[in-house]
Enzyme design. Structure first.
Site, PDB file in Angstrom:
ATOM      1  N   GLY A 146     -18.911 -13.673  -9.945  1.00 23.60           N
ATOM      2  CA  GLY A 146     -17.552 -13.455 -10.415  1.00 23.60           C
ATOM      3  C   GLY A 146     -17.364 -12.547 -11.602  1.00 23.60           C
ATOM      4  O   GLY A 146     -16.223 -12.189 -11.925  1.00 23.60           O
ATOM      5  N   ARG A 200     -10.037  -2.051   0.103  1.00 29.93           N
ATOM      6  CA  ARG A 200      -9.584  -2.699  -1.131  1.00 29.93           C
ATOM      7  C   ARG A 200      -8.217  -2.217  -1.623  1.00 29.93           C
ATOM      8  O   ARG A 200      -7.372  -3.045  -1.986  1.00 29.93           O
ATOM      9  CB  ARG A 200     -10.635  -2.571  -2.234  1.00 29.93           C
ATOM     10  CG  ARG A 200     -12.007  -3.156  -1.861  1.00 29.93           C
ATOM     11  CD  ARG A 200     -12.966  -3.281  -3.040  1.00 29.93           C
ATOM     12  NE  ARG A 200     -12.568  -4.342  -3.929  1.00 29.93           N
ATOM     13  CZ  ARG A 200     -11.952  -4.172  -5.075  1.00 29.93           C
ATOM     14  NH1 ARG A 200     -11.691  -2.940  -5.512  1.00 29.93           N
ATOM     15  NH2 ARG A 200     -11.589  -5.185  -5.803  1.00 29.93           N
ATOM     16  N   CYS A 246      -3.539   4.920  11.468  1.00 29.60           N
ATOM     17  CA  CYS A 246      -2.109   4.835  11.777  1.00 29.60           C
ATOM     18  C   CYS A 246      -1.479   3.570  11.214  1.00 29.60           C
ATOM     19  O   CYS A 246      -1.111   2.651  11.957  1.00 29.60           O
ATOM     20  CB  CYS A 246      -1.926   4.902  13.281  1.00 29.60           C
ATOM     21  SG  CYS A 246      -2.620   6.423  13.911  1.00 29.60           S
TER      22      CYS A 246
END
Ligand code: LLP
Length: 420
Positions: free
Chosen positions: A239, A312, A342
């Protein structure tokens, strides 16, 4: 010392001009710097010197075999979350006794595979899972080493999609219910309690949540030990965040020293599961500008990498710095950098100030080493891109670009459709 830097006007990775790699392998491609990977792993690992610890690289961040092997060579273990990841880790040469298996939905075949491989421990996320692991272990005559993933109900103050240690998240067992789960585990004959685990979320830029979680875990460990349970491993998960633009996450030394202070006199082996902090800034995505298009309101730079290659920005609204591979005093413009997929959500940057780029130019999408390739897909039937590792002056293709044939591997047209 940075290993992605301009020399003259040319962006290099270690000793290699990026342009040279593009000429060799085409675009787009992911590019990793060996020296950066080594440095990041060693800095993180050395920060915990002084107490018994094991760094289990969280391979979901980047699961390329070469990267796993590199960390294994440096003494690392691996954090896996599926049978597929376990397979990769084993193929890469990881020591099963340094593999931890996390995840809320482990399937029976995955549990059996991990038991047979002889992993260090399962990080268990529910009472039902405890029972399932006990059952599988009994069937194949094994004793399963387990730790319980505790959900400490702490706000990690990160993106809601990547926070995991709060009550409303699906992860772990509520810390107040954890003693009950441990009691159940101690009664199940084919389980062996070996530790405790927690993971707060990803891209954390403060140490406080880690310290707060540790304090809660210590309390629980003391209670469990008083009841005669053995809690040898304390797995704090991953983390720790990185700098994408102006974030200022703690340096691994600062992170480690806060943790060490809490547990130095606490008799246990610390396990850490870093992903992003090791690989995030050790990799970039290189893409080529295809077209520029403008209307009264907007300017689009259309490039050959897309959301299927790096999801992301579309998925989390993440920021990735974009640099021209060839620097040169140019005026700046504001544009959306978009891919060929697309979907309107197919963008790598929105309203971004960038130098005026020309078709055919190369760009580097920075900080893409973590959750880049590993989250890529074949959407729009786009072959997944190549992955390249550079070490000094050497270029290694560590995953070749997919070909059209790879796209249809495993598919069949039933006979009845071909007989008309
Ligand atoms: N351990 C466990 C149990 C995890 O679930 C994760 C990440 C890690 C370790 C590694 O966390 P790290 O050190 O990389 O923060 N796709 C998202 C990130 C998802 C993280 C999932 N779990 C992103 O691109 O930001």
């Amino acid at each position: 010392m940075h290993y992605f830097e301009y020399k003259g006007n040319e962006l290099h990775c270690e000793g290699v001009p990026i342009k040279k790699i593009a000429e060799k392998v085409g675009t787009p491609f992911y590019l990793y710097s060996y020296k950066t990977l080594v440095r990041h792993f060693n800095v993180f690992n050395q920060a915990f010197e002084g107490i018994p610890h094991l760094v289990c690289y969280s391979m979901k961040a980047n699961s390329n075999l070469a990267l796993i092997r590199l960390f294994v060579n440096l003494g690392g273990g691996v954090d896996v979350v599926s049978g597929g990841e376990l397979y990769r880790a084993v193929q890469a040469g990881a020591d099963p006794q340094k593999i931890v298996f996390s995840g809320v939905g482990k399937k029976e075949d995955e549990i059996e595979y991990a038991l047979k491989a002889g992993i260090l421990m399962f990080n268990v996320e529910s009472s039902m899972e405890l029972q399932k692991i006990n059952e599988v272990a009994g069937r194949i005559n094994k004793k399963a080493p387990i730790s319980i993933r505790v959900n400490p109900d702490i706000d990690a103050k990160t993106h809601p999609y990547i926070t995991t240690g709060m009550k409303q998240n699906k992860f772990g067992i509520d810390i107040l219910r954890a003693p009950m789960a441990y009691r159940l585990a101690s009664e199940l004959p084919n389980l062996k309690i070996v530790g405790i685990d927690c993971h707060l979320g990803s891209q954390l830029v403060e140490v406080d949540p880690f310290v707060e979680a540790l304090r809660k875990l210590k309390q629980l460990i003391n209670d469990l030990r008083q009841q005669g349970m053995e809690v040898h491993y304390l797995d704090l998960g991953g983390g720790l965040g990185i700098t994408y633009s102006d974030e200022e996450p703690p340096h691994p030394y600062e992170y480690a020293s806060n943790i060490l202070e809490e547990i130095r006199s606490f008799d246990c082996t610390l396990i850490l599961e870093p992903g992003r902090v090791i690989v995030g800034n050790a990799g970039i995505l290189v893409s080529k500008v295809l077209y520029i298009k403008e209307n009264e309101e907007k300017r689009f730079v259309i490039v050959d990498a897309a959301m299927n290659d790096l999801v992301r920005p579309s998925y989390y609204g993440s920021f990735h710095q974009i640099l021209p591979v060839q620097e040169g005093g140019r005026e700046e413009i504001v544009a959306d950098v978009v891919g060929p997929v697309c979907e309107s959500a197919d963008f790598l940057a929105k309203g971004r100030k960038i130098p005026r780029l020309n078709p055919g130019e190369l760009i580097a999408i920075m900080s893409a080493g973590a959750y880049g390739f590993s989250m890529s897909t074949n959407y729009n039937s786009r072959p997944r891109v190549a992955e390249i590792l550079v070490r000094d002056e050497e270029i290694y293709v560590i995953r070749k670009r997919e070909e059209y044939e790879d796209l249809i591997r495993g598919e069949t047209i039933p006979d009845f459709l071909t007989h008309s």
